[in-house]
Scaffold this motif. Structure first.
Motif, PDB file in Angstrom:
ATOM      1  N   VAL A 103      10.924  -1.451   1.159  1.00 37.47           N
ATOM      2  CA  VAL A 103       9.514  -1.319   1.520  1.00 37.47           C
ATOM      3  C   VAL A 103       8.975  -0.033   0.882  1.00 37.47           C
ATOM      4  CG1 VAL A 103       7.879  -1.053   3.424  1.00 37.47           C
ATOM      5  CG2 VAL A 103       9.883  -2.512   3.698  1.00 37.47           C
TER       6      VAL A 103
ATOM      7  N   LEU B  83       8.763  -8.090   3.874  1.00 34.46           N
ATOM      8  CA  LEU B  83       7.935  -6.923   3.566  1.00 34.46           C
ATOM      9  C   LEU B  83       8.433  -6.170   2.337  1.00 34.46           C
ATOM     10  CD1 LEU B  83       7.465  -5.527   7.190  1.00 34.46           C
ATOM     11  CD2 LEU B  83       5.991  -7.110   5.953  1.00 34.46           C
TER      12      LEU B  83
ATOM     13  N   ALA C  43       5.763  -5.064   0.103  1.00 36.25           N
ATOM     14  CA  ALA C  43       4.583  -4.519   0.782  1.00 36.25           C
ATOM     15  C   ALA C  43       4.547  -2.993   0.690  1.00 36.25           C
ATOM     16  CB  ALA C  43       4.572  -4.945   2.241  1.00 36.25           C
TER      17      ALA C  43
ATOM     18  N   VAL D 237       4.511  -4.195  13.180  1.00 38.11           N
ATOM     19  CA  VAL D 237       3.665  -4.111  11.993  1.00 38.11           C
ATOM     20  C   VAL D 237       2.209  -4.256  12.439  1.00 38.11           C
ATOM     21  CG1 VAL D 237       3.096  -5.145   9.767  1.00 38.11           C
ATOM     22  CG2 VAL D 237       5.475  -5.117  10.563  1.00 38.11           C
TER      23      VAL D 237
END
Length: 311
Positions: free
Chosen positions: A212, A183, A186, A164
Motif C-alpha cells: 500500500v 488495496l 491504492a 478504511v
C-alpha cells in the motif's frame, strides 16, 4: 528545639523581597504577622537574622548561614505535603488523542469504578516516557517498540482493528469489508503521520507488507479537514482504527478490513516506583479486558509478533 516552618517561610520570603510588606503579600498574611514570625525565629535561635534599614531588610551573617538550609527545609516540607496531596488528585492518563481507542478504555474504567481520572494528550511514546519519569503523568497509552527505560513497566491492553475510510463516490464505498490485498495499488493519505513516531512506524510496516502507498503530503489541518478531502475524492482513502471516534460525515463510508485484519497494539506504560492509589486498579481493569490475538485473525508488524497467543 523545633523550628516553626511558618517562621522559617517568613524569613525566606523577607530575604527574597527585602521588604516585609511584599513578603506579607506573598504569604497572604499581615505585615505584623511576618514581623512576629521573624521575632519568634530569632528568639528560638538566639540570633539576629535580619538587619532592618531604609533600603530594606538584609540578612546578617547568621541569617545568611541559615538561608540555604532554610530553603532546603521548606523544599522538603513542600515535597512531603505534595506526596500526600498527589494521592488524592485525579489519576493522570496520557493519550495520543481524545478520539482514539485509548480514551474509550479510560472512559470505560471511569464508568466501571467511578475513579477520578484526568486525560492528558501528547505526541506518543517520545513525550510520554519523559513525562512518566518526572511524575507529570501516572500512566500513558503508547505503542511500545523495543526496550523501554528500566524505570518503566508496560503491558498490552488493546488491539485496534484497521478500518478504511472512503468517500461515497469511491469504488469501495458499497463494500461491507475489504481485504488488504485489494488495496495493493491504492494510496492512503495520512497527513498526521509524523516521522519518528510509533504510529508512523506501524503504517510503514503496513505499507511494506501489503504494498500500500501511504503519503503524508501537505499540511495537517486536522481530522475534519482530512475527512472533507477524502469525501470529495473518488480515489483517495485513509485509515482509522475501529476504536477511533470518527465524526459523522454525510459523504464518508467506513469499511472494516477482512481477516487477517491489521491491528494496532496499544500498551499501558507506567513508572514502576510511582504508585498513585488508582494505578493498580487501572492496570488490573485493562489486563482483564485484553485477549492475546491469533495469527489466523489478525496481522501484527514484525516487532510485535510476540503478542500472538499461538506459538
Amino acid at each position: 528545639m523545633e523550628l516553626d516552618l511558618g517562621a522559617v517561610r517568613a524569613f525566606v520570603a523577607v530575604t527574597d523581597h527585602r521588604r516585609f510588606g511584599e513578603a506579607a503579600d506573598e504569604l497572604g498574611i499581615s505585615q505584623q504577622a511576618v514581623s512576629k514570625r521573624i521575632a519568634k525565629l530569632e528568639s528560638d535561635l538566639g540570633a539576629v537574622l535580619l538587619h532592618r534599614g531604609p533600603a530594606g531588610a538584609e540578612p546578617t551573617e547568621d541569617g545568611a548561614a541559615l538561608l540555604v538550609p532554610a530553603r532546603a527545609l521548606l523544599g522538603a516540607a513542600d515535597q512531603a505535603a505534595d506526596a500526600v496531596r498527589s494521592r488524592r488528585r485525579a489519576l493522570r492518563v496520557d493519550v495520543l488523542g481524545t478520539r482514539l481507542a485509548a480514551t474509550e478504555l479510560v472512559r470505560d474504567f471511569h464508568e466501571a469504578t467511578g475513579a477520578d481520572v484526568e486525560i492528558i494528550t501528547s505526541d506518543g511514546l517520545r513525550s510520554a516516557g519523559p513525562a512518566l519519569l518526572r511524575g507529570a503523568v501516572d500512566a500513558a497509552f503508547v505503542r511500545v517498540l523495543g526496550p523501554v527505560d528500566p524505570a518503566l513497566a508496560h503491558t498490552p491492553v488493546c488491539l485496534d482493528p484497521l478500518h478504511v475510510l472512503v468517500g461515497a463516490r469511491h469504488p469501495l464505498a458499497g463494500r461491507r469489508q475489504v481485504r488488504m490485498a485489494e488495496l495493493a495499488s491504492a494510496t492512503a493519505w495520512m497527513p498526521g503521520n509524523t516521522p519518528g513516531t510509533e504510529w508512523t512506524a506501524w503504517f510503514a510496516d503496513l505499507a511494506a507488507e501489503f504494498a500500500v502507498t501511504i503519503t503524508n503530503r501537505g499540511p495537517d489541518f486536522g481530522f475534519d479537514h482530512l475527512l472533507d478531502e477524502v469525501a470529495r475524492s473518488a480515489d483517495v482513502l485513509t485509515f482509522a482504527g475501529e476504536g477511533v471516534r470518527v465524526p459523522w460525515h454525510p459523504e464518508i463510508v467506513r469499511i472494516p478490513v477482512a481477516p487477517p485484519v491489521p491491528v494496532y497494539a496499544h500498551s499501558l506504560l507506567w513508572r514502576r516506583a510511582h504508585r498513585h492509589p488508582l494505578l493498580p486498579a487501572l492496570i488490573a481493569h485493562l489486563r482483564a479486558g485484553y485477549r492475546p490475538p491469533t495469527r489466523a485473525r489478525v496481522w501484527l508488524p514484525p516487532a510485535e509478533q510476540h503478542l500472538f497467543a499461538d506459538p
